[in-house]
Design a protein around this motif. Structure first.
Motif, mmCIF file in Angstrom:
data_model
loop_
_atom_site.group_PDB
_atom_site.id
_atom_site.type_symbol
_atom_site.label_atom_id
_atom_site.label_comp_id
_atom_site.label_asym_id
_atom_site.label_seq_id
_atom_site.Cartn_x
_atom_site.Cartn_y
_atom_site.Cartn_z
ATOM 1 N N VAL A 71 0.651 -1.299 -0.053
ATOM 2 C CA VAL A 71 0.068 -0.070 -0.040
ATOM 3 C C VAL A 71 1.040 1.151 0.134
ATOM 4 O O VAL A 71 0.594 2.195 -0.869
ATOM 5 C CB VAL A 71 -1.063 0.033 1.239
ATOM 6 N N SER A 72 1.955 1.280 0.880
ATOM 7 C CA SER A 72 2.657 2.498 1.031
ATOM 8 C C SER A 72 3.626 2.766 -0.177
ATOM 9 O O SER A 72 3.533 3.743 -0.472
ATOM 10 C CB SER A 72 3.466 2.493 2.267
ATOM 11 N N ALA A 73 4.221 1.825 -0.664
ATOM 12 C CA ALA A 73 5.169 1.942 -1.815
ATOM 13 C C ALA A 73 4.493 2.175 -2.913
ATOM 14 O O ALA A 73 4.871 3.321 -3.606
ATOM 15 C CB ALA A 73 6.007 0.827 -1.758
ATOM 16 N N PRO A 74 3.234 1.493 -3.424
ATOM 17 C CA PRO A 74 2.613 1.968 -4.685
ATOM 18 C C PRO A 74 2.143 3.392 -4.392
ATOM 19 O O PRO A 74 1.871 4.284 -5.367
ATOM 20 C CB PRO A 74 1.718 1.150 -4.924
ATOM 21 N N SER A 75 1.565 3.624 -3.246
ATOM 22 C CA SER A 75 1.067 4.911 -2.936
ATOM 23 C C SER A 75 2.030 6.305 -3.436
ATOM 24 O O SER A 75 1.798 7.229 -3.958
ATOM 25 C CB SER A 75 0.075 5.205 -2.090
ATOM 26 N N ALA A 76 3.224 5.695 -2.871
ATOM 27 C CA ALA A 76 4.340 6.990 -2.903
ATOM 28 C C ALA A 76 4.677 7.035 -4.451
ATOM 29 O O ALA A 76 4.938 8.171 -4.976
ATOM 30 C CB ALA A 76 5.374 6.341 -2.014
ATOM 31 N N VAL A 77 4.682 5.938 -5.081
ATOM 32 C CA VAL A 77 5.103 6.155 -6.553
ATOM 33 C C VAL A 77 4.062 6.794 -7.438
ATOM 34 O O VAL A 77 4.308 7.688 -8.063
ATOM 35 C CB VAL A 77 5.450 4.504 -7.102
ATOM 36 N N GLY A 78 2.756 6.399 -7.078
ATOM 37 C CA GLY A 78 1.821 7.123 -7.860
ATOM 38 C C GLY A 78 1.776 8.540 -7.389
ATOM 39 O O GLY A 78 1.760 9.294 -8.535
ATOM 40 N N LEU A 79 1.672 8.806 -6.166
ATOM 41 C CA LEU A 79 1.772 10.468 -5.796
ATOM 42 C C LEU A 79 2.930 11.189 -6.189
ATOM 43 O O LEU A 79 2.689 12.292 -6.888
ATOM 44 C CB LEU A 79 1.790 10.458 -4.326
ATOM 45 N N ILE A 80 4.010 10.638 -6.225
ATOM 46 C CA ILE A 80 5.477 11.311 -6.842
ATOM 47 C C ILE A 80 5.029 11.277 -8.378
ATOM 48 O O ILE A 80 5.390 12.376 -8.908
ATOM 49 C CB ILE A 80 6.589 10.795 -6.398
ATOM 50 N N GLY A 81 4.677 10.268 -9.072
ATOM 51 C CA GLY A 81 4.635 10.221 -10.498
ATOM 52 C C GLY A 81 3.695 11.134 -11.026
ATOM 53 O O GLY A 81 3.781 12.117 -11.992
ATOM 54 N N GLY A 82 2.480 11.124 -10.517
ATOM 55 C CA GLY A 82 1.255 11.766 -10.912
ATOM 56 C C GLY A 82 1.578 13.347 -10.528
ATOM 57 O O GLY A 82 1.160 14.055 -11.356
ATOM 58 N N GLY A 83 2.168 13.872 -9.444
ATOM 59 C CA GLY A 83 2.406 14.765 -9.025
ATOM 60 C C GLY A 83 3.386 15.642 -9.925
ATOM 61 O O GLY A 83 3.226 16.664 -10.457
ATOM 62 N N ALA A 84 4.601 14.848 -10.365
ATOM 63 C CA ALA A 84 5.589 15.519 -11.406
ATOM 64 C C ALA A 84 4.700 15.676 -12.671
ATOM 65 O O ALA A 84 5.036 16.918 -13.293
ATOM 66 C CB ALA A 84 6.659 14.503 -11.621
ATOM 67 N N ILE A 85 4.073 14.871 -13.143
ATOM 68 C CA ILE A 85 3.288 15.012 -14.440
ATOM 69 C C ILE A 85 2.361 16.254 -14.565
ATOM 70 O O ILE A 85 2.347 16.920 -15.379
ATOM 71 C CB ILE A 85 2.612 13.638 -15.230
ATOM 72 N N GLY A 86 1.743 16.209 -13.299
ATOM 73 C CA GLY A 86 0.642 17.290 -13.219
ATOM 74 C C GLY A 86 1.518 18.668 -12.913
ATOM 75 O O GLY A 86 0.753 19.723 -13.612
ATOM 76 N N TYR A 87 2.432 18.530 -12.452
ATOM 77 C CA TYR A 87 3.148 19.998 -12.118
ATOM 78 C C TYR A 87 3.728 20.526 -13.467
ATOM 79 O O TYR A 87 3.503 21.681 -13.718
ATOM 80 C CB TYR A 87 4.421 19.613 -11.261
ATOM 81 N N PHE A 88 4.326 19.521 -14.528
ATOM 82 C CA PHE A 88 4.704 20.151 -15.523
ATOM 83 C C PHE A 88 3.593 20.296 -16.515
ATOM 84 O O PHE A 88 3.935 20.976 -17.470
ATOM 85 C CB PHE A 88 5.872 19.198 -16.034
ATOM 86 N N ARG A 89 2.533 19.657 -16.439
ATOM 87 C CA ARG A 89 1.516 19.884 -17.534
ATOM 88 C C ARG A 89 0.470 21.019 -16.921
ATOM 89 O O ARG A 89 -0.603 21.109 -17.654
ATOM 90 C CB ARG A 89 0.984 18.624 -17.994
ATOM 91 N N GLY A 90 0.657 21.333 -15.793
ATOM 92 C CA GLY A 90 -0.221 22.391 -15.167
ATOM 93 C C GLY A 90 -0.521 23.541 -15.918
ATOM 94 O O GLY A 90 0.243 23.968 -16.927
ATOM 95 N N ASP A 91 -1.176 24.577 -15.382
ATOM 96 C CA ASP A 91 -1.590 25.680 -16.107
ATOM 97 C C ASP A 91 -0.462 27.017 -15.645
ATOM 98 O O ASP A 91 -0.039 27.029 -14.420
ATOM 99 C CB ASP A 91 -3.068 26.443 -15.584
#
Length: 96
Positions: A71-91
């Motif tokens: 639970v913890s490791a996949p959620s960290a990977v998803g949070l960091i990966g999704g956050g990085a993509i969202g940050y660079f694609r954000g408005d």
């Protein structure tokens, strides 16, 4: 394949996707407080599992280890990966 194995694979994928989507959304709208809040929840869960694993007698600590790995490791990977993509694609427009 075993139904338990398929269930675990499904749950791992679901947790990773959910946290990735949440991280992507929060980073895209530049919500630092929201991102910090979900990060704090993740840290609290990880610390709780580590303390539980330390206090568990004998082989009982394996359940906490599997919770960390499942639970913890996949959620960290998803949070960091999704956050990085969202940050660079954000408005990137600035509100005047």
């Amino acid at each position: 394949m075993n139904t338990e194995v398929l269930t675990i694979i499904f749950i791992l994928s679901l947790v990773t996707f959910a946290f990735g989507f949440l991280g992507h959304y929060l980073a895209r709208i530049r919500s630092g407080r929201g991102f910090a809040a979900i990060g704090a929840v993740w840290v609290a869960f990880s610390v709780a599992m580590l303390v539980g694993m330390d206090k568990a007698p004998g082989w009982d600590g394996l359940a906490y280890l599997f919770a960390l790995l499942g639970v913890s490791a996949p959620s960290a990977v998803g949070l960091i990966g999704g956050g990085a993509i969202g940050y660079f694609r954000g408005d990137k427009t600035a509100n005047a």
